[in-house]
Enzyme design. Structure first.
Site, short mmCIF file in Angstrom:
data_model
loop_
_atom_site.label_atom_id
_atom_site.label_comp_id
_atom_site.label_asym_id
_atom_site.label_seq_id
_atom_site.Cartn_x
_atom_site.Cartn_y
_atom_site.Cartn_z
N HIS A 129 0.79 -1.25 0.00
CA HIS A 129 0.00 0.00 0.00
C HIS A 129 0.81 1.30 0.00
CE1 HIS A 129 0.84 -0.59 4.22
NE2 HIS A 129 -0.16 -1.43 4.43
N ASP A 141 -6.48 -3.57 0.18
CA ASP A 141 -6.24 -3.46 1.63
C ASP A 141 -7.59 -3.44 2.35
OD1 ASP A 141 -5.10 -3.29 4.11
OD2 ASP A 141 -4.35 -1.23 3.87
#
Lengths: 312, 420
Positions: B231, B304
């Site tokens: 991420h 995520d």
């Protein structure tokens, strides 16, 4: 047809001074001046808010603000109920949502909240139909402090702050007092300077409507007033300062330094003071110190705030 | 079992797709090979055909946090988001640091979704995610783990990080690392910048992310083994990755729809629904991230997916946990970038299907003969409003809640089996 020029207060809550127009601020401060008169009477009580109930919900330590709101409510004949973190369900792990809804079920007119989380007052204001007064949320805002500071300055400077410059000195980054004062002072026409070590200045301060200094002598030159902020001892523990003695050497408001300001420059401090750390002992008690005027202004300003919210 | 999908839109062409026994037979221009008599036929007029997507970074919360999500609900959300396989992170309770936990996860997935989406567990890099002792990665690989991560609990001990990367590499497992310098701005709630200064909340400077990215890249280059950066949220970290890639380091990286579409201004009003780690950055970072996925600096898009129940998320900013849900939304959100012209359909296939599978050595459908028949039909014009009722995840903690989205996966086949 007669023009209706009566002033109308239109806010459900007081979350920060940023919600106020110049007209709101002037009206509120004028109203506070009329309440100040009541505070000087032998019998300091009027029936204005009889039957209204005000909850003082202080989830963070406070002496002066809580007492000030309590006295303000009682002088207007409201019933005030104080609730603190220790001895309440917050210590048992109750969420702010549940505490808020529980208090609301008792049908108060106003909840005054002090909380360590920035945004806590706004959270309650969105959740509950009663009026919310922010008595300090984290590092974010402390509107009644800014109002009482301006009230104290108004008593000295008059209603217009045009041409005046005020320095706020110390831990700006973690100060709700600095944030709220910046906006309100600008609104009333006062220029603002901030001064502190870079470790105590907030990110993005370059975009704020103020001058920023790290050198106290430069910052003090020619100002009409200086407001010292309390240095929280945990800033040193967090590694933002080498030690407190060095802080006082570099940033304590001393007589010698105050002499760099305009003659008769006023000194303010939101309290509680660390005498000898951010403000010299002799300065705290000097004739130009407004520290105790600020405290009495606090009661008048909070009477005005409670009145406007509880009678809207 | 033979099957033919006709008139689907794929990379600008109308195509037919022939399937047999869970494999691709061939993909041809529409009408080129008429369906055989024993082929079931389904018409896909007006719909976009894409390979089944792979999400390399999800949190399915089971075991331990089943009120937020469980493997059944998480896989259902994945199916409806267009995914054929998802990699679930190990930060469950107990965490996935022993084969027993991996077996439990896989058994739950087999029971609720025997035909997929496939669950691909990620092993905890250290015991208890405590960054003290390496987890038994051999045993975890044997049980079915496909990668290694200390997700959410970054390893500050670089010696342990190095040794774990090396040991995992022996087993063919890639380390996927959540990059964060825990000592810089401890306790932050958002990005450090103008917005955090105004709100009066602690922010994390982008340096806090990029520092650890640089460390991981240096290790990857020095050791000559791959590392995958989780991420990525900011330009500085993307620039570091680009530089190490140019030097030949085996670095791959992911970002998420929220770093491509949202920025820190969403935090105004103490918006806990937008709180996520790494935090939403500046508008300039967001623009840089879009460029970085387009030019390949960032290899893949993951969700995520971090479900939290309303009771967890509906709190003051400091109390609310980090994370957005994403499985239901990701393709719809990314398709908005296709509509805007920032990405094209081939980019979506690369970023959400082909590269993710490639990095972690998972099966992927490139529509070549013999490829697994994992494919979806996406209706780019279908409008839907994000709400707890319209998503399949147990949670709906996304800043897009209540918003109208355009485009949604309408059919999903995995291994030739039609899920819906």
């Amino acid at each position: 047809m007669e023009k209706d020029n009566r002033y109308l207060w239109k806010h459900k809550d007081l979350l920060d001074v940023t919600q106020l127009s110049r007209e709101d601020a002037d009206h509120l401060l004028d109203l506070a001046a009329s309440f100040q008169e009541i505070n000087r009477r032998p019998v300091k009580k009027v029936p204005t808010l009889k039957g209204k109930s005000i909850i003082l919900f202080f989830a963070e330590n406070s002496t002066r603000t809580k007492t000030s709101f309590d006295i303000a409510g009682k002088r207007l004949s409201a019933d005030t109920h104080a609730l603190s973190k220790s001895g309440s369900s917050i210590n048992k792990g109750e969420s702010l949502k549940d505490t808020g809804q529980t208090l609301m079920a008792m049908n108060p007119d106003v909840i005054v909240i002090r909380h360590s989380s920035s945004g806590a007052a706004e959270y309650l204001a969105k959740l509950l139909p009663c009026s919310i007064v922010n008595a300090g949320d984290g590092w974010h805002a402390h509107p009644t402090q800014a109002l009482l500071d301006s009230f104290s300055l108004r008593q000295v400077w008059g209603p217009s702050f045009e041409g005046k410059t005020l320095l706020i000195l110390g831990d700006i980054a973690h100060s709700r007092v600095a944030r709220s004062n910046l906006y309100l002072l600008n609104l009333l026409g006062c220029k603002v300077r901030f001064c502190g070590p870079s470790t105590l200045l907030p990110p993005g301060i370059d975009g704020w409507n103020c001058e920023v200094y790290t050198d106290i002598e430069e910052a003090l030159k020619g100002v009409d007033a200086c407001m010292c902020l309390r240095l929280q001892l945990e800033r040193q523990e967090a590694g933002l300062l080498p030690d407190l003695l060095e802080y006082s050497r570099r940033y304590c408001l001393t007589r010698e330094r105050l002499n760099l300001a305009k003659p008769g420059a006023k000194v303010l401090h939101p309290g509680p003071m660390n005498r000898g750390l951010e403000i010299a002992d002799e300065i705290a008690d000097c004739p130009d110190s407004l520290v105790l005027d600020q405290v009495s202004a606090g009661v008048a300003v909070r009477m005005a705030v409670l009145y406007l919210l509880a009678t809207r | 079992m033979k099957f033919c999908l006709t008139n689907a839109r794929h990379l600008g062409c109308d195509v037919d797709l022939h399937i047999e026994d869970g494999k691709v037979v061939t993909m041809t221009p529409a009408g080129r090979i008429p369906p055989a008599g024993d082929e079931a036929v389904e018409d896909a007029q007006g719909l976009v055909l894409l390979p089944g997507l792979t999400d390399c970074h999800v949190h399915l919360r089971e075991p331990g946090f089943e009120w937020k999500e469980d493997i059944a609900s998480g896989l259902e959300a994945a199916a409806h988001g267009g995914f054929c396989q998802v990699m679930c992170m190990p930060n469950t309770n107990p965490c996935n640091d022993t084969a027993g936990v991996t077996y439990l996860m896989l058994a739950k997935a087999q029971k609720s979704h025997p035909h997929g989406p496939r669950l691909c567990p990620v092993a905890a890099a250290s015991l208890g995610l405590k960054s003290q002792t390496m987890a038994p990665l051999g045993e975890l690989k044997e049980a079915g783990c496909v990668a290694v991560s200390n997700d959410g609990r970054p390893m500050t001990n670089t010696e342990l990080m190095r040794r774990t990367m090396e040991y995992a590499h022996d087993l063919g497992l890639v380390f996927t690392d959540h990059c964060e310098d825990l000592q810089l701005a401890p306790g932050y709630l958002m990005n450090e910048g103008a917005v955090s200064g105004e709100l009066g909340v602690m922010g994390q400077p982008v340096v806090g992310e990029a520092l650890q990215v640089a460390r991981d890249c240096m290790l990857a280059e020095y050791l000559g083994i791959p590392v995958h950066i989780a991420h990525v949220s900011c330009k500085l970290a993307a620039d570091v990755i680009a530089w190490f890639k140019s030097r030949g380091a085996k670095v791959t990286a992911e970002t998420c729809p929220h770093y491509l579409l949202l920025d820190e201004t969403l935090m105004a009003g103490y918006n806990a629904w937008a709180k996520v780690n790494p935090p939403l950055r500046t508008p300039a970072d967001r623009e840089a991230m879009v460029k970085a996925v387009k030019d390949g600096t960032i290899d893949i898009i993951v969700t995520d997916h971090a479900p939290h129940a309303d009771l967890d998320k509906d709190q003051t900013l400091d109390e609310a946990p980090n994370g957005h849900t994403g499985l239901d939304l990701s393709l719809s959100l990314i398709w908005s970038l296709v509509r805007d012209g920032a990405l094209d359909e081939a980019d979506v296939v690369r970023l959400m299907a082909e590269k993710p599978a490639e990095i972690f050595s998972l099966p992927v459908n490139r529509f070549n003969p013999g490829d697994p028949a994992d494919f979806i039909l996406f209706d780019p014009s279908l409008e839907w409003v994000v709400s707890p009722e319209t998503v399949y995840s147990k949670s709906c903690n996304t800043p897009h809640r209540g918003k109208l989205l355009q485009g949604r996966c309408v059919h999903n086949w995995i291994g030739g089996v039609k899920l819906f």
